[in-house]
Design a protein around this motif. Sequence first.
Motif, mmCIF file in Angstrom:
data_model
loop_
_atom_site.group_PDB
_atom_site.id
_atom_site.type_symbol
_atom_site.label_atom_id
_atom_site.label_comp_id
_atom_site.label_asym_id
_atom_site.label_seq_id
_atom_site.Cartn_x
_atom_site.Cartn_y
_atom_site.Cartn_z
ATOM 1 N N ARG A 17 0.930 -1.259 -0.101
ATOM 2 C CA ARG A 17 -0.080 -0.006 -0.006
ATOM 3 C C ARG A 17 0.799 1.225 0.091
ATOM 4 N NH1 ARG A 17 -5.443 0.518 3.346
ATOM 5 N NH2 ARG A 17 -4.839 2.134 2.710
ATOM 6 N N GLN A 18 1.976 1.226 0.839
ATOM 7 C CA GLN A 18 2.927 2.599 0.801
ATOM 8 C C GLN A 18 3.387 2.368 -0.584
ATOM 9 O OE1 GLN A 18 5.468 1.733 4.086
ATOM 10 N NE2 GLN A 18 3.885 2.377 5.647
ATOM 11 N N LYS A 19 3.949 1.484 -1.355
ATOM 12 C CA LYS A 19 4.522 1.625 -2.688
ATOM 13 C C LYS A 19 3.465 2.191 -3.513
ATOM 14 C CE LYS A 19 7.831 -2.237 -2.203
ATOM 15 N NZ LYS A 19 8.190 -3.425 -2.545
ATOM 16 N N VAL A 20 2.240 1.733 -3.422
ATOM 17 C CA VAL A 20 1.038 2.507 -4.317
ATOM 18 C C VAL A 20 1.072 3.844 -4.014
ATOM 19 C CG1 VAL A 20 -1.193 2.283 -4.946
ATOM 20 C CG2 VAL A 20 0.010 0.131 -4.863
ATOM 21 N N LYS A 21 1.077 4.442 -2.955
ATOM 22 C CA LYS A 21 0.942 5.696 -2.544
ATOM 23 C C LYS A 21 2.078 6.512 -2.997
ATOM 24 C CE LYS A 21 -1.891 5.294 1.715
ATOM 25 N NZ LYS A 21 -2.136 5.401 3.166
ATOM 26 N N LYS A 22 3.259 5.950 -3.044
ATOM 27 C CA LYS A 22 4.573 6.866 -3.509
ATOM 28 C C LYS A 22 4.363 6.924 -4.981
ATOM 29 C CE LYS A 22 7.602 5.494 -0.002
ATOM 30 N NZ LYS A 22 8.794 4.664 0.493
ATOM 31 N N VAL A 23 3.899 5.921 -5.662
ATOM 32 C CA VAL A 23 3.605 6.069 -7.037
ATOM 33 C C VAL A 23 2.983 7.081 -7.397
ATOM 34 C CG1 VAL A 23 3.049 4.870 -9.252
ATOM 35 C CG2 VAL A 23 4.501 3.880 -7.446
ATOM 36 N N ASP A 24 1.674 7.160 -6.846
ATOM 37 C CA ASP A 24 0.654 8.089 -6.948
ATOM 38 C C ASP A 24 1.098 9.629 -6.796
ATOM 39 O OD1 ASP A 24 -1.112 6.191 -7.741
ATOM 40 O OD2 ASP A 24 -2.139 6.117 -5.700
#
Length: 121
Positions: free
Chosen positions: A114-121
């Motif tokens: 989830r944290q990786k997805v937030k960093k990409v956004d």
Amino acid sequence: MWLPVLGLILGIALGFSTEFKIPAEYSNYLSIAILAALDTLLGGIRAQLQNIYDELVFVSGFFFNILLAAALAFLGVHLGVDLYLVAIFAFGVRLFQNIAVIRRILISKWSDSRQKVKKVD
């Protein structure tokens, strides 16, 4: 990781597809054998998630746990003491410990993704 799951699926399929009945006097042995198998299965899943899985350790642990539990039950029957309860308690504690570790690993991996997805956004 596929070996324990395959074994579980095959065992369940064989159990439901046959008319095999276990006599009541062997119910103690069957209960500890099922707990030993579940303990080994969850231990294998835990080891796979921690990247320390070894098939030799998995297979030898499975048979050793079953033999030890059956030996305790057999000794208990001949001594007139319910020694199979010791095996049930030990496997029960290990089952809950393995489930707790698996849960923590899965939550940690889910949180990281989830944290990786937030960093990409």
